[in-house]
Write a protein that holds these residues in place. Structure first.
Motif, short mmCIF file in Angstrom:
data_model
loop_
_atom_site.label_atom_id
_atom_site.label_comp_id
_atom_site.label_asym_id
_atom_site.label_seq_id
_atom_site.Cartn_x
_atom_site.Cartn_y
_atom_site.Cartn_z
N UNK A 1 -17.43 30.61 -0.94
CA UNK A 1 -18.10 30.60 -2.24
C UNK A 1 -18.39 29.20 -2.78
N UNK A 2 -17.36 28.50 -3.20
CA UNK A 2 -17.56 27.21 -3.87
C UNK A 2 -17.19 26.06 -2.95
N UNK A 3 -17.80 24.90 -3.20
CA UNK A 3 -17.48 23.68 -2.46
C UNK A 3 -16.43 22.89 -3.22
N UNK A 4 -15.54 22.27 -2.46
CA UNK A 4 -14.50 21.40 -3.01
C UNK A 4 -14.49 20.12 -2.20
N UNK A 5 -14.15 19.00 -2.83
CA UNK A 5 -14.05 17.74 -2.10
C UNK A 5 -13.24 16.72 -2.87
N UNK A 6 -12.71 15.74 -2.13
CA UNK A 6 -11.89 14.69 -2.73
C UNK A 6 -12.68 13.39 -2.78
N UNK A 7 -12.98 12.87 -3.97
CA UNK A 7 -13.66 11.59 -4.07
C UNK A 7 -12.82 10.48 -3.40
N UNK A 8 -13.46 9.72 -2.53
CA UNK A 8 -12.79 8.71 -1.70
C UNK A 8 -12.31 7.49 -2.49
N UNK A 9 -13.15 6.91 -3.34
CA UNK A 9 -12.84 5.63 -3.99
C UNK A 9 -11.54 5.64 -4.80
N UNK A 10 -11.28 6.65 -5.64
CA UNK A 10 -10.03 6.63 -6.41
C UNK A 10 -8.78 6.70 -5.51
N UNK A 11 -8.87 7.46 -4.41
CA UNK A 11 -7.73 7.57 -3.49
C UNK A 11 -7.46 6.22 -2.85
N UNK A 12 -8.50 5.56 -2.37
CA UNK A 12 -8.33 4.26 -1.74
C UNK A 12 -7.77 3.23 -2.72
N UNK A 13 -8.20 3.29 -3.97
CA UNK A 13 -7.70 2.36 -4.99
C UNK A 13 -6.22 2.62 -5.28
N UNK A 14 -5.81 3.89 -5.36
CA UNK A 14 -4.40 4.22 -5.62
C UNK A 14 -3.51 3.75 -4.48
N UNK B 1 0.83 -1.21 0.00
CA UNK B 1 0.00 0.00 0.00
C UNK B 1 0.86 1.26 0.00
N UNK B 2 0.46 2.26 -0.80
CA UNK B 2 1.19 3.52 -0.87
C UNK B 2 0.88 4.37 0.36
N UNK B 3 1.75 5.34 0.63
CA UNK B 3 1.50 6.28 1.72
C UNK B 3 0.90 7.54 1.11
N UNK B 4 -0.25 7.89 1.59
CA UNK B 4 -0.93 9.09 1.11
C UNK B 4 -0.13 10.32 1.50
N UNK B 5 0.10 11.22 0.53
CA UNK B 5 0.76 12.49 0.78
C UNK B 5 -0.25 13.59 0.46
N UNK B 6 -0.39 14.51 1.42
CA UNK B 6 -1.32 15.63 1.29
C UNK B 6 -0.50 16.91 1.21
N UNK B 7 -0.70 17.69 0.15
CA UNK B 7 -0.03 18.98 0.05
C UNK B 7 -1.10 20.06 0.10
N UNK B 8 -0.85 21.04 0.97
CA UNK B 8 -1.76 22.17 1.12
C UNK B 8 -0.93 23.42 1.36
N UNK B 9 -1.58 24.54 1.32
CA UNK B 9 -0.90 25.81 1.55
C UNK B 9 -1.87 26.93 1.28
N UNK B 10 -1.41 28.15 1.44
CA UNK B 10 -2.31 29.29 1.26
C UNK B 10 -2.75 29.47 -0.19
N UNK B 11 -3.83 30.18 -0.36
CA UNK B 11 -4.32 30.51 -1.68
C UNK B 11 -3.21 31.18 -2.48
N UNK B 12 -3.13 30.88 -3.77
CA UNK B 12 -2.19 31.49 -4.72
C UNK B 12 -0.74 31.12 -4.48
N UNK B 13 -0.47 30.12 -3.62
CA UNK B 13 0.92 29.71 -3.39
C UNK B 13 1.46 28.91 -4.57
N UNK B 14 0.55 28.40 -5.40
CA UNK B 14 0.98 27.63 -6.57
C UNK B 14 0.77 26.15 -6.43
#
Length: 191
Positions: free
Chosen positions: A82-95, A7-20
Protein backbone atom coordinates in the motif's frame (compact mmCIF):
# COMPACT_ATOMS: atom_id res chain seq x y z
CA UNK A 1 39.87 21.39 24.35
CA UNK A 2 37.07 18.83 24.16
CA UNK A 3 37.52 15.42 22.61
CA UNK A 4 36.12 14.99 19.12
CA UNK A 5 32.94 12.96 19.01
CA UNK A 6 33.40 9.31 18.16
CA UNK A 7 31.07 8.18 15.39
CA UNK A 8 27.99 6.43 16.80
CA UNK A 9 27.03 2.87 15.88
CA UNK A 10 23.80 2.72 13.96
CA UNK A 11 21.21 0.44 15.58
CA UNK A 12 18.33 -0.86 13.47
CA UNK A 13 15.23 -2.28 15.15
CA UNK A 14 12.67 -4.16 13.09
CA UNK A 15 10.05 -6.81 13.62
CA UNK A 16 6.66 -7.96 12.47
CA UNK A 17 3.70 -5.67 12.00
CA UNK A 18 1.90 -4.78 15.27
CA UNK A 19 4.80 -5.99 17.46
CA UNK A 20 4.98 -2.52 18.98
CA UNK A 21 8.02 -1.02 17.21
CA UNK A 22 6.38 2.41 17.17
CA UNK A 23 5.26 2.14 20.79
CA UNK A 24 8.75 1.16 21.98
CA UNK A 25 10.27 3.96 19.87
CA UNK A 26 7.80 6.49 21.32
CA UNK A 27 8.69 5.37 24.84
CA UNK A 28 12.39 5.76 24.06
CA UNK A 29 11.75 9.21 22.54
CA UNK A 30 10.00 10.32 25.74
CA UNK A 31 12.23 8.68 28.37
CA UNK A 32 15.70 8.36 26.82
CA UNK A 33 16.72 11.71 25.27
CA UNK A 34 20.27 10.42 24.70
CA UNK A 35 18.90 8.28 21.85
CA UNK A 36 18.48 9.93 18.45
CA UNK A 37 15.44 8.47 16.67
CA UNK A 38 15.25 8.65 12.92
CA UNK A 39 12.00 9.97 11.45
CA UNK A 40 10.85 8.08 8.35
CA UNK A 41 9.06 9.50 5.34
CA UNK A 42 5.80 7.81 4.29
CA UNK A 43 3.04 8.17 1.75
CA UNK A 44 0.37 6.77 4.09
CA UNK A 45 -2.00 9.18 5.78
CA UNK A 46 -1.39 10.06 9.44
CA UNK A 47 -3.05 7.94 12.12
CA UNK A 48 -4.84 9.77 14.94
CA UNK A 49 -2.34 11.65 17.08
CA UNK A 50 0.57 11.40 14.62
CA UNK A 51 2.41 14.65 13.92
CA UNK A 52 4.25 15.45 10.68
CA UNK A 53 7.98 15.69 11.30
CA UNK A 54 7.74 13.98 14.71
CA UNK A 55 6.30 10.55 13.97
CA UNK A 56 6.80 10.60 10.19
CA UNK A 57 7.33 13.01 7.35
CA UNK A 58 4.04 12.62 5.50
CA UNK A 59 4.66 13.15 1.78
CA UNK A 60 2.76 12.46 -1.41
CA UNK A 61 3.81 9.86 -3.98
CA UNK A 62 5.52 12.42 -6.25
CA UNK A 63 7.71 13.79 -3.42
CA UNK A 64 8.60 10.29 -2.26
CA UNK A 65 9.59 9.28 -5.80
CA UNK A 66 11.75 12.42 -6.06
CA UNK A 67 13.51 11.53 -2.79
CA UNK A 68 14.23 8.02 -4.12
CA UNK A 69 15.46 9.33 -7.48
CA UNK A 70 17.74 11.89 -5.80
CA UNK A 71 19.30 9.25 -3.50
CA UNK A 72 18.00 10.98 -0.38
CA UNK A 73 16.80 7.77 1.29
CA UNK A 74 18.97 5.25 3.14
CA UNK A 75 16.30 2.62 2.51
CA UNK A 76 12.78 2.56 1.13
CA UNK A 77 10.02 0.08 0.46
CA UNK A 78 6.34 -0.34 -0.28
CA UNK A 79 4.87 -1.92 2.84
CA UNK A 80 1.82 -4.20 2.87
CA UNK A 81 1.35 -3.44 -0.82
CA UNK A 82 0.00 0.00 0.00
CA UNK A 83 2.16 2.86 1.26
CA UNK A 84 5.82 3.73 0.72
CA UNK A 85 8.18 4.24 3.64
CA UNK A 86 11.80 5.40 3.66
CA UNK A 87 14.56 6.72 5.91
CA UNK A 88 16.07 10.09 4.97
CA UNK A 89 19.84 9.59 4.69
CA UNK A 90 21.28 13.00 5.72
CA UNK A 91 19.94 13.15 9.32
CA UNK A 92 21.14 9.59 10.02
CA UNK A 93 24.63 10.34 8.73
CA UNK A 94 24.76 13.54 10.79
CA UNK A 95 23.70 11.72 13.99
CA UNK A 96 26.35 9.04 13.47
CA UNK A 97 29.06 11.63 12.77
CA UNK A 98 28.08 13.56 15.92
CA UNK A 99 28.53 10.46 18.09
CA UNK A 100 24.84 10.22 18.98
CA UNK A 101 23.05 6.94 19.76
CA UNK A 102 21.17 6.61 16.44
CA UNK A 103 18.14 4.30 16.21
CA UNK A 104 16.22 3.37 13.09
CA UNK A 105 12.81 1.82 13.72
CA UNK A 106 11.91 0.29 10.35
CA UNK A 107 10.32 -2.70 8.66
CA UNK A 108 12.05 -5.90 7.60
CA UNK A 109 12.52 -4.83 3.96
CA UNK A 110 14.19 -1.62 5.09
CA UNK A 111 16.43 -3.46 7.55
CA UNK A 112 17.64 -5.71 4.75
CA UNK A 113 18.50 -2.68 2.60
CA UNK A 114 20.37 -1.02 5.47
CA UNK A 115 22.34 -4.23 6.02
CA UNK A 116 23.60 -3.86 2.42
CA UNK A 117 24.67 -0.23 2.87
CA UNK A 118 25.66 -0.27 6.58
CA UNK A 119 26.81 -3.81 7.42
CA UNK A 120 28.50 -2.58 10.62
CA UNK A 121 25.15 -1.54 12.11
CA UNK A 122 23.62 -3.60 14.92
CA UNK A 123 20.36 -5.27 13.87
CA UNK A 124 17.79 -5.90 16.62
CA UNK A 125 14.64 -7.98 16.08
CA UNK A 126 11.66 -6.94 18.22
CA UNK A 127 9.58 -10.08 18.76
CA UNK A 128 6.11 -10.57 20.21
CA UNK A 129 5.70 -12.77 23.30
CA UNK A 130 3.54 -15.11 21.15
CA UNK A 131 1.62 -15.27 17.88
CA UNK A 132 -1.70 -14.90 19.72
CA UNK A 133 -0.47 -11.72 21.41
CA UNK A 134 0.57 -10.31 18.03
CA UNK A 135 -2.90 -11.00 16.59
CA UNK A 136 -4.54 -9.40 19.65
CA UNK A 137 -2.39 -6.27 19.27
CA UNK A 138 -3.21 -5.90 15.59
CA UNK A 139 -6.95 -6.37 16.10
CA UNK A 140 -6.94 -4.25 19.26
CA UNK A 141 -5.43 -1.15 17.70
CA UNK A 142 -8.38 -0.91 15.30
CA UNK A 143 -6.57 1.14 12.66
CA UNK A 144 -6.95 -1.34 9.76
CA UNK A 145 -9.87 -2.83 7.87
CA UNK A 146 -10.47 -6.59 8.03
CA UNK A 147 -8.78 -6.95 4.63
CA UNK A 148 -5.75 -4.93 5.78
CA UNK A 149 -5.51 -6.99 8.99
CA UNK A 150 -5.51 -10.24 7.01
CA UNK A 151 -2.75 -8.93 4.72
CA UNK A 152 -0.69 -7.73 7.71
CA UNK A 153 -1.01 -11.10 9.45
CA UNK A 154 0.21 -12.91 6.34
CA UNK A 155 3.14 -10.47 6.18
CA UNK A 156 3.82 -11.00 9.90
CA UNK A 157 4.28 -14.76 9.37
CA UNK A 158 7.03 -14.05 6.83
CA UNK A 159 8.55 -11.34 9.03
CA UNK A 160 8.72 -13.64 12.08
CA UNK A 161 10.65 -16.19 10.03
CA UNK A 162 13.35 -13.56 9.40
CA UNK A 163 14.33 -13.34 13.08
CA UNK A 164 17.52 -15.36 12.46
CA UNK A 165 18.82 -12.58 10.16
CA UNK A 166 19.25 -10.27 13.17
CA UNK A 167 22.10 -9.93 15.65
CA UNK A 168 19.91 -9.72 18.76
CA UNK A 169 16.27 -10.44 19.65
CA UNK A 170 14.31 -8.48 22.24
CA UNK A 171 10.85 -9.75 23.23
CA UNK A 172 8.32 -6.94 23.58
CA UNK A 173 6.36 -8.37 26.50
CA UNK A 174 6.46 -5.02 28.32
CA UNK A 175 7.16 -1.70 26.56
CA UNK A 176 9.21 -0.14 29.38
CA UNK A 177 11.33 -3.27 29.82
CA UNK A 178 11.87 -3.77 26.06
CA UNK A 179 12.83 -0.10 25.64
CA UNK A 180 15.27 -0.27 28.57
CA UNK A 181 16.87 -3.42 27.14
CA UNK A 182 17.25 -1.78 23.73
CA UNK A 183 18.74 1.44 25.14
CA UNK A 184 21.12 -0.52 27.38
CA UNK A 185 22.25 -2.51 24.35
CA UNK A 186 22.78 0.71 22.35
CA UNK A 187 24.81 2.27 25.15
CA UNK A 188 27.00 -0.84 25.46
CA UNK A 189 27.71 -0.70 21.71
CA UNK A 190 28.79 2.96 21.92
CA UNK A 191 31.58 2.31 24.44
Amino acid sequence: MSEPERPGRLVVVAGPTAVGKGTVAAYIREHHPQVWLSVSATTRPPRPGEIDGVHYFFVDDAEFDRMVDDGELLEHAVVHGRASYGTPRAPVEAAIAAGRLPLLEIDLQGARQVRETAPDALFVFLAPPSWDELVDRLVGRGTETEEERAARLETAKVELAAQREFDVTIVNDDVERAAAELVSLMESQAR
